[in-house]
Design a protein around this motif. Structure first.
Motif, mmCIF file in Angstrom:
data_model
loop_
_atom_site.group_PDB
_atom_site.id
_atom_site.type_symbol
_atom_site.label_atom_id
_atom_site.label_comp_id
_atom_site.label_asym_id
_atom_site.label_seq_id
_atom_site.Cartn_x
_atom_site.Cartn_y
_atom_site.Cartn_z
ATOM 1 N N THR A 1 0.852 -1.185 0.000
ATOM 2 C CA THR A 1 0.000 0.000 0.000
ATOM 3 C C THR A 1 0.886 1.232 0.000
ATOM 4 O O THR A 1 2.058 1.180 0.408
ATOM 5 C CB THR A 1 -0.948 0.021 1.213
ATOM 6 N N VAL B 1 1.363 5.152 1.241
ATOM 7 C CA VAL B 1 0.964 6.078 2.309
ATOM 8 C C VAL B 1 1.592 7.434 2.020
ATOM 9 O O VAL B 1 2.819 7.527 1.846
ATOM 10 C CB VAL B 1 1.414 5.569 3.696
ATOM 11 N N CYS C 1 4.397 0.503 2.096
ATOM 12 C CA CYS C 1 4.372 -0.520 3.147
ATOM 13 C C CYS C 1 3.999 -1.856 2.528
ATOM 14 O O CYS C 1 3.281 -1.923 1.532
ATOM 15 C CB CYS C 1 3.374 -0.152 4.241
ATOM 16 N N LYS D 1 3.215 -6.304 3.388
ATOM 17 C CA LYS D 1 2.808 -7.294 4.388
ATOM 18 C C LYS D 1 4.006 -8.067 4.929
ATOM 19 O O LYS D 1 3.998 -8.490 6.089
ATOM 20 C CB LYS D 1 1.792 -8.259 3.771
ATOM 21 N N PHE E 1 1.317 3.760 12.431
ATOM 22 C CA PHE E 1 0.252 2.818 12.105
ATOM 23 C C PHE E 1 -0.433 2.358 13.386
ATOM 24 O O PHE E 1 0.211 2.204 14.430
ATOM 25 C CB PHE E 1 0.790 1.591 11.356
ATOM 26 N N LYS E 2 -1.711 2.110 13.303
ATOM 27 C CA LYS E 2 -2.459 1.566 14.421
ATOM 28 C C LYS E 2 -2.282 0.049 14.474
ATOM 29 O O LYS E 2 -1.858 -0.585 13.501
ATOM 30 C CB LYS E 2 -3.938 1.918 14.307
ATOM 31 N N ASP E 3 -2.624 -0.523 15.612
ATOM 32 C CA ASP E 3 -2.549 -1.973 15.763
ATOM 33 C C ASP E 3 -3.539 -2.641 14.819
ATOM 34 O O ASP E 3 -4.682 -2.202 14.674
ATOM 35 C CB ASP E 3 -2.854 -2.375 17.206
ATOM 36 N N PHE F 1 -2.947 -2.965 11.552
ATOM 37 C CA PHE F 1 -2.774 -2.478 10.181
ATOM 38 C C PHE F 1 -2.233 -3.609 9.316
ATOM 39 O O PHE F 1 -1.237 -4.249 9.669
ATOM 40 C CB PHE F 1 -1.807 -1.293 10.183
ATOM 41 N N TYR G 1 -0.544 -3.781 6.620
ATOM 42 C CA TYR G 1 0.752 -3.601 5.951
ATOM 43 C C TYR G 1 1.721 -2.939 6.935
ATOM 44 O O TYR G 1 2.043 -1.755 6.806
ATOM 45 C CB TYR G 1 0.589 -2.733 4.704
ATOM 46 N N PRO G 2 2.199 -3.681 7.918
ATOM 47 C CA PRO G 2 2.959 -3.044 9.002
ATOM 48 C C PRO G 2 4.453 -2.865 8.725
ATOM 49 O O PRO G 2 5.149 -2.263 9.543
ATOM 50 C CB PRO G 2 2.749 -4.014 10.165
#
Length: 418
Positions: A198, A200, A227, A229, A275-277, A279, A281-282
């Motif tokens: 993705t 950003v 980002c 996976k 990023f939030k928990d 997400f 594609y961290p």
């Protein structure tokens, strides 16, 4: 001034001047507001006499010259942020006696890459890693018809969308980068792994680390980010990582390592990758940065490369502490982050491998930085030719197009998907 010169010349010639003949002489002087020696009038503070009450015109609600000026309490409008006044730094909850230094996207490191390597405890390797070079040379991963497509992308960004002879860099630099990324996204059908990413924009980062009893931070909004996976695989083996121990970091003496960094006493040590928990594609893949292009914050190529190192390092540190904890020193698994920077003509490619978070001394294992800078995509672009003395200095259109620069751009994008 003219009148004084006329008077002096008349007196020197023996003629009666205006002063002796009784004539009025007009003097030319600057307005009082333009004089440098005139100081602005300062309001005097009212004198307080103990035991005496000042008689003011507060009760009359209008100005009375012979009465004292009333002093009203400061008006506070807490519901309107426009009228909010920040308290002193010493009264803030996050105030600390020990100062820290913040790197933000507008910082231009005077030491350039040398200063960035010292702050990040990294060893520089010229050129791209061997894995990315193989992607550039392998015919199986060649971008189809890339020369014509990139040529059209440059023309669209620099020539076709304007009628001016010279277009501002603030306009065509981000548009050219977006066009090249769009070309890379068209290959998602050929390489299905590319769809597990993705894009950003305006990526926000917050991280901090201690080095030589000094606290450093990286804060702010930093360009665009891809980002994924799955994380990028390490580029250096364990033996190559251990071989970085004898490397000695270059000293910045007499410059301070914190030069050009913002000194603050109100701060919080935190690591936030943006990023939030949960997400999907961290993992960080590639950070794309553009030179600010403005006259006040113009970056030199060396300063842009230093910025690439700092931001990629900050993202790698934040990600490593999320994976392995806040107190980890030697990482069980290295963290790799790529970065691409451009000013609309020159491209810089960088890969950072974070091997350690032990910054208490300059000894031990170092982080690795591969840098391939000053790769021009073209030489000149002009709507009209520049001719001087019947000699064409700059031809019309795109001159000196170098498609091999886009091949490296494509290889950086493709890395991790094949």
């Amino acid at each position: 001034m003219a009148a004084s010169m006329l008077t002096h010349s008349m007196s020197a010639a023996g003629l009666p001047c205006a002063r002796t003949s009784g004539l009025r002489c007009l003097s030319i002087s600057a307005p009082r507001s333009r004089r440098k020696d005139v100081q602005p009038r300062q309001r005097k503070e009212p004198m307080e006499i103990p035991g005496l009450e000042r008689i003011t015109y507060a009760d009359r609600c209008y100005y009375v010259p012979w009465l004292a000026r009333p002093q009203f309490p400061r008006f506070e409008m807490n519901w309107n942020p426009q009228y909010y006044r920040c308290p002193p730094a010493q009264e803030m909850a996050l105030y600390k006696e020990q100062p820290s230094y913040v790197f933000n996207p507008k910082c231009r490191l005077l030491g350039g890459v040398k200063q960035a390597l010292w702050l990040t405890k990294s060893k520089l390797i010229e050129g791209l890693p061997q894995r990315i070079l193989k992607l550039c040379e392998d015919p199986a991963y060649t971008f189809p018809n890339h020369e014509e497509l990139v040529h059209n992308a440059i023309s669209s960004a620099c020539l076709w969308s304007t009628t001016e002879e010279i277009r501002e860099r603030e306009e065509y630099c981000p548009k050219l980068l977006e066009s090249l990324l769009h070309l890379c996204r068209t290959q998602h059908c050929t390489y299905p792994s590319l769809s597990q990413r993705t894009f950003v924009e305006n990526w926000k980062l917050a991280t901090s680390w201690h080095k030589d009893s000094t606290i450093y931070h990286i804060r702010g909004t930093n360009g665009s980010l891809i980002c994924a996976k799955t994380p990028l695989e390490p580029l250096a083996s364990s033996s190559e990582i251990q071989a970085t121990e004898p490397h000695v970091l270059e000293s910045l003496h007499p410059l301070s390592p914190a030069i050009d960094l913002q000194e603050v006493n109100v701060y919080e040590e935190k690591n936030d990758i943006g990023f939030k928990d949960g997400f999907p594609y961290p993992n960080l893949h590639t950070v794309y940065l553009t030179e600010p292009c403005s006259t006040r914050a113009k970056f030199s190529p060396d300063q842009l490369r230093a910025k690439m190192i700092m931001i990629a390092f900050g993202g790698a540190v934040a990600k490593a502490r999320i994976l392995f904890g806040e107190d980890v020193k030697t990482l069980p698994q290295p963290v790799v982050v790529q970065s691409v920077g451009t000013d609309g003509q020159l491209f810089h490619f960088m890969v950072l491998q974070l091997n350690t978070l032990d910054f208490q001394s300059n000894d031990g294992i170092k982080n690795l930085v591969w840098m391939d800078g000053d790769q021009a995509l073209y030489d000149t672009v002009a709507c009209k030719p520049k001719i001087k003395r019947k000699v064409v200095l700059i031809p019309a259109g795109i001159a000196g197009f170098k498609p091999e620069t886009f091949v490296k751009f494509w290889a950086m994008y493709l890395n991790g998907a094949v």
